[in-house]
Motif scaffolding. Structure first.
Motif, mmCIF file in Angstrom:
data_model
loop_
_atom_site.group_PDB
_atom_site.id
_atom_site.type_symbol
_atom_site.label_atom_id
_atom_site.label_comp_id
_atom_site.label_asym_id
_atom_site.label_seq_id
_atom_site.Cartn_x
_atom_site.Cartn_y
_atom_site.Cartn_z
ATOM 1 N N LEU A 168 0.834 -1.202 0.000
ATOM 2 C CA LEU A 168 0.000 0.000 0.000
ATOM 3 C C LEU A 168 0.869 1.253 0.000
ATOM 4 O O LEU A 168 0.598 2.217 -0.724
ATOM 5 N N ARG A 169 1.944 1.232 0.787
ATOM 6 C CA ARG A 169 2.838 2.388 0.856
ATOM 7 C C ARG A 169 3.530 2.620 -0.491
ATOM 8 O O ARG A 169 3.675 3.751 -0.946
ATOM 9 N N GLU A 170 3.984 1.541 -1.108
ATOM 10 C CA GLU A 170 4.651 1.667 -2.406
ATOM 11 C C GLU A 170 3.715 2.260 -3.445
ATOM 12 O O GLU A 170 4.102 3.118 -4.244
ATOM 13 N N GLN A 171 2.480 1.799 -3.457
ATOM 14 C CA GLN A 171 1.503 2.301 -4.422
ATOM 15 C C GLN A 171 1.197 3.778 -4.168
ATOM 16 O O GLN A 171 1.147 4.583 -5.111
ATOM 17 N N ALA A 172 1.008 4.134 -2.879
ATOM 18 C CA ALA A 172 0.704 5.532 -2.534
ATOM 19 C C ALA A 172 1.863 6.442 -2.920
ATOM 20 O O ALA A 172 1.656 7.535 -3.452
ATOM 21 N N HIS A 173 3.085 5.971 -2.684
ATOM 22 C CA HIS A 173 4.265 6.773 -3.019
ATOM 23 C C HIS A 173 4.374 6.960 -4.531
ATOM 24 O O HIS A 173 4.676 8.058 -5.015
ATOM 25 N N GLU A 205 2.024 6.967 -6.680
ATOM 26 C CA GLU A 205 0.929 7.809 -7.175
ATOM 27 C C GLU A 205 0.951 9.212 -6.554
ATOM 28 O O GLU A 205 0.122 10.059 -6.913
ATOM 29 N N GLY A 206 1.884 9.433 -5.623
ATOM 30 C CA GLY A 206 1.957 10.736 -4.963
ATOM 31 C C GLY A 206 0.754 11.008 -4.088
ATOM 32 O O GLY A 206 0.328 12.163 -3.948
ATOM 33 N N LYS A 207 0.227 9.965 -3.487
ATOM 34 C CA LYS A 207 -0.963 10.094 -2.649
ATOM 35 C C LYS A 207 -0.647 9.681 -1.209
ATOM 36 O O LYS A 207 0.328 8.965 -0.966
ATOM 37 N N PRO A 208 -1.446 10.104 -0.252
ATOM 38 C CA PRO A 208 -1.233 9.666 1.132
ATOM 39 C C PRO A 208 -1.696 8.224 1.312
ATOM 40 O O PRO A 208 -2.461 7.694 0.493
ATOM 41 N N VAL A 209 -1.222 7.600 2.358
ATOM 42 C CA VAL A 209 -1.647 6.234 2.669
ATOM 43 C C VAL A 209 -3.076 6.262 3.191
ATOM 44 O O VAL A 209 -3.387 6.952 4.165
ATOM 45 N N ARG A 210 -3.923 5.538 2.512
ATOM 46 C CA ARG A 210 -5.319 5.388 2.918
ATOM 47 C C ARG A 210 -5.640 3.894 2.874
ATOM 48 O O ARG A 210 -5.657 3.279 1.810
ATOM 49 N N SER A 211 -5.879 3.298 4.024
ATOM 50 C CA SER A 211 -6.148 1.858 4.081
ATOM 51 C C SER A 211 -7.531 1.547 3.524
ATOM 52 O O SER A 211 -8.483 2.326 3.718
ATOM 53 N N PRO A 212 -7.694 0.415 2.834
ATOM 54 C CA PRO A 212 -9.031 0.017 2.365
ATOM 55 C C PRO A 212 -10.006 -0.239 3.517
ATOM 56 O O PRO A 212 -11.219 -0.260 3.307
ATOM 57 N N TRP A 213 -9.467 -0.431 4.725
ATOM 58 C CA TRP A 213 -10.339 -0.633 5.879
ATOM 59 C C TRP A 213 -10.924 0.684 6.396
ATOM 60 O O TRP A 213 -11.794 0.677 7.270
ATOM 61 N N ARG A 214 -10.495 1.777 5.828
ATOM 62 C CA ARG A 214 -10.934 3.103 6.259
ATOM 63 C C ARG A 214 -12.451 3.251 6.165
ATOM 64 O O ARG A 214 -13.092 3.864 7.039
ATOM 65 N N ASP A 215 -13.042 2.674 5.112
ATOM 66 C CA ASP A 215 -14.481 2.850 4.868
ATOM 67 C C ASP A 215 -15.271 1.563 5.059
ATOM 68 O O ASP A 215 -16.426 1.479 4.638
ATOM 69 N N ARG A 216 -14.643 0.560 5.669
ATOM 70 C CA ARG A 216 -15.362 -0.698 5.902
ATOM 71 C C ARG A 216 -15.931 -0.726 7.313
ATOM 72 O O ARG A 216 -15.347 -0.180 8.255
ATOM 73 N N THR A 217 -17.035 -1.343 7.448
ATOM 74 C CA THR A 217 -17.688 -1.421 8.753
ATOM 75 C C THR A 217 -17.658 -2.828 9.323
ATOM 76 O O THR A 217 -17.993 -3.033 10.493
ATOM 77 N N ASP A 218 -17.280 -3.822 8.485
ATOM 78 C CA ASP A 218 -17.215 -5.192 8.989
ATOM 79 C C ASP A 218 -15.956 -5.385 9.811
ATOM 80 O O ASP A 218 -14.966 -4.681 9.653
ATOM 81 N N ALA A 219 -15.958 -6.295 10.724
ATOM 82 C CA ALA A 219 -14.836 -6.559 11.613
ATOM 83 C C ALA A 219 -14.130 -7.836 11.198
ATOM 84 O O ALA A 219 -14.557 -8.550 10.286
ATOM 85 N N SER A 220 -13.050 -8.124 11.869
ATOM 86 C CA SER A 220 -12.257 -9.311 11.579
ATOM 87 C C SER A 220 -11.666 -9.819 12.880
ATOM 88 O O SER A 220 -11.552 -9.082 13.854
ATOM 89 N N ASP A 221 -11.320 -11.100 12.873
ATOM 90 C CA ASP A 221 -10.670 -11.670 14.048
ATOM 91 C C ASP A 221 -9.150 -11.516 13.979
ATOM 92 O O ASP A 221 -8.438 -11.935 14.886
ATOM 93 N N LEU A 222 -8.662 -10.930 12.902
ATOM 94 C CA LEU A 222 -7.228 -10.746 12.731
ATOM 95 C C LEU A 222 -6.724 -9.590 13.605
ATOM 96 O O LEU A 222 -7.501 -8.722 13.998
#
Length: 456
Positions: A108-113, A115-132
């Protein structure tokens, strides 16, 4: 406003010059405004934090007179409180759980770098949980800008799209620096955060934590770092040592304070001043934006000014642990010449190296570069002087008159007698005024030294 400042070192090494200056600026600002100055040990990095470093920090601050107004706070002891605030930020939506593993974060960091974008996790807009396992990230704004009205740097802005969704709580439940420092500053009631400008970028990110909790943001004052005299980043070759090293080199605490406060701050053309003056004059507008330059020679010059202002007994108390006197008259002799000795010294340890001939009775040890002064002719003149001086008055004014008259009677100049006399009595080419030295040593000891040295 009741001003509250803090110095918050990481105990991973000695208290260096830059840290000492930061502590001093915080102490001065609090004292100037009648406020409170606190100390926090930021020991959340348990692998690198050591008890020895904590002790060294306290020792250095104590020597400089910069101890906190209350017992120091340990950041690691507040871990439960930090976790509580992380939970509150999750609850109000200012933060979110991120379940990405290490490989996914790296990608994710490599892709953001790229593209010149900040790190934004895909979990930012998810509401489901995980046991991880998960970390907690701040939810940074996607638009607009954040502005800090810095008390030193002025108004500084950053586009929010440059701010990563930073981690504030690790997967093991431990807080990151970005969270801990904000929570601790808030809980300690810190009103002004005065620190190095290498933390300026952190201020934008930490502001988001304050806003996320609805807390007042303190006044930030980011001071320029210290460089060497050559303009390069300060390193050991420039003198970037622990403050304990400067104490061991003979520098005075008040001189260090005087010198450090002038590294990046000014009050007109004033260079030498007392701690009380510094408290009266110090304020944030006096701090410049350019890096300060550390100059060992200027530090020595500042120290020499403070040394010359000290009373004789106070200086003797400083040097006495370094002396090895065998004469019962050593202290009296040294004190008698102290006004001359301190004028020639950069530190009190310089004096220690110049008083050996005052500590002992009997003929001095003649230095190698002095022996040639005492030839046969010089020895004969000195022996004649010793005979003439048997009944001479031995006070500064009266002896001076006697000495001038004796030279006149024997058609001699100071150049004919001064150096050989100094060599015979002190064993060196250099000392305070030889007449003052002779008076300090006393008639009997002076004549004994002349006769013992010149007859050998």
């Amino acid at each position: 406003m009741n001003v509250v400042t803090r110095f918050a070192p990481s105990p991973t090494g000695y208290l260096h010059i830059g840290g000492a200056r930061t502590a001093l600026f915080n102490w001065l600002f609090a004292r100037h405004h009648g406020g409170t100055y606190l100390l926090r040990i930021e020991d959340t990095d348990r692998k690198r934090s050591t008890d020895a470093a904590i002790s060294a920090i306290h020792d250095g601050l104590s020597w400089l007179g910069l101890e906190g107004d209350a017992p120091a706070v340990s950041q690691s002891a507040q871990a439960t409180r930090h976790a509580e605030i992380a939970a509150a930020l999750l609850e109000n939506g200012a933060a979110y759980r991120c379940y990405l593993d290490a490989d996914e974060v790296s990608a994710l960091r490599e892709q953001a770098h790229a593209e010149g974008k900040p790190v934004r996790s895909p979990w930012r807009d998810r509401t489901d949980a995980s046991d991880l396992p998960f970390v907690v990230r701040m939810r940074m704004p996607d638009s607009g800008e954040t502005t800090i009205d810095d008390a030193v740097q002025g108004s500084v802005s950053v586009q929010n799209t440059q701010l990563d969704d930073m981690v504030i709580l690790r997967a093991d439940g431990s807080p990151t620096y970005m969270l801990a420092v904000v929570v601790d500053d808030h809980d300690m009631g810190i009103t002004h955060v005065i620190r190095g400008d290498d933390h300026l970028n952190n201020a934008f990110r930490q502001t988001m934590v304050y806003r996320g909790m609805g807390w007042d943001v303190p006044v930030f004052a980011h001071i320029p770092l210290i460089h060497g005299a050559d303009g390069a980043k300060l390193s050991k070759r420039h003198g970037a040592l622990g403050v304990d090293a400067y104490r061991d080199m003979g520098f005075l605490a008040d001189a260090m304070v005087n010198y450090l406060v002038r590294l990046g701050w000014s009050h007109g053309d004033d260079e030498i001043f007392s701690r009380a003056d510094a408290v009266d004059w110090f304020d944030l507008p006096g701090i410049g934006k350019a890096p300060a330059r550390f100059d060992m020679e200027k530090l020595k010059d500042t120290n020499s000014h403070h040394l010359r202002a000290m009373e004789t007994d106070a200086i003797y108390e400083l040097i006495s642990p370094h002396l090895s006197p065998s004469s019962p008259h050593a202290a009296t002799r040294i004190k008698a010449l102290m006004s001359h000795l301190k004028d020639r010294a950069s530190t009190h340890l310089d004096i220690v190296g110049k008083v050996d001939y005052l500590q002992h009775d009997g003929p001095p040890q003649i230095t190698e570069d002095t022996a040639d002064i005492l030839d046969a002719a010089a020895g004969a003149r000195l022996l004649a002087f010793a005979d003439a001086a048997e009944d001479a008055p031995w006070t500064t004014d009266e002896f001076g008159d006697f000495f001038k008259q004796w030279m006149a009677d024997n058609d001699l100049k100071m150049k004919d007698v001064g150096l050989p006399l100094r060599a015979a009595v002190t064993g060196t080419r250099h000392s305070p005024s030889i007449l003052d030295v002779l008076v300090a040593i006393g008639r009997d000891e002076t004549l004994h030294r002349i006769r013992s040295t010149c007859k050998n």
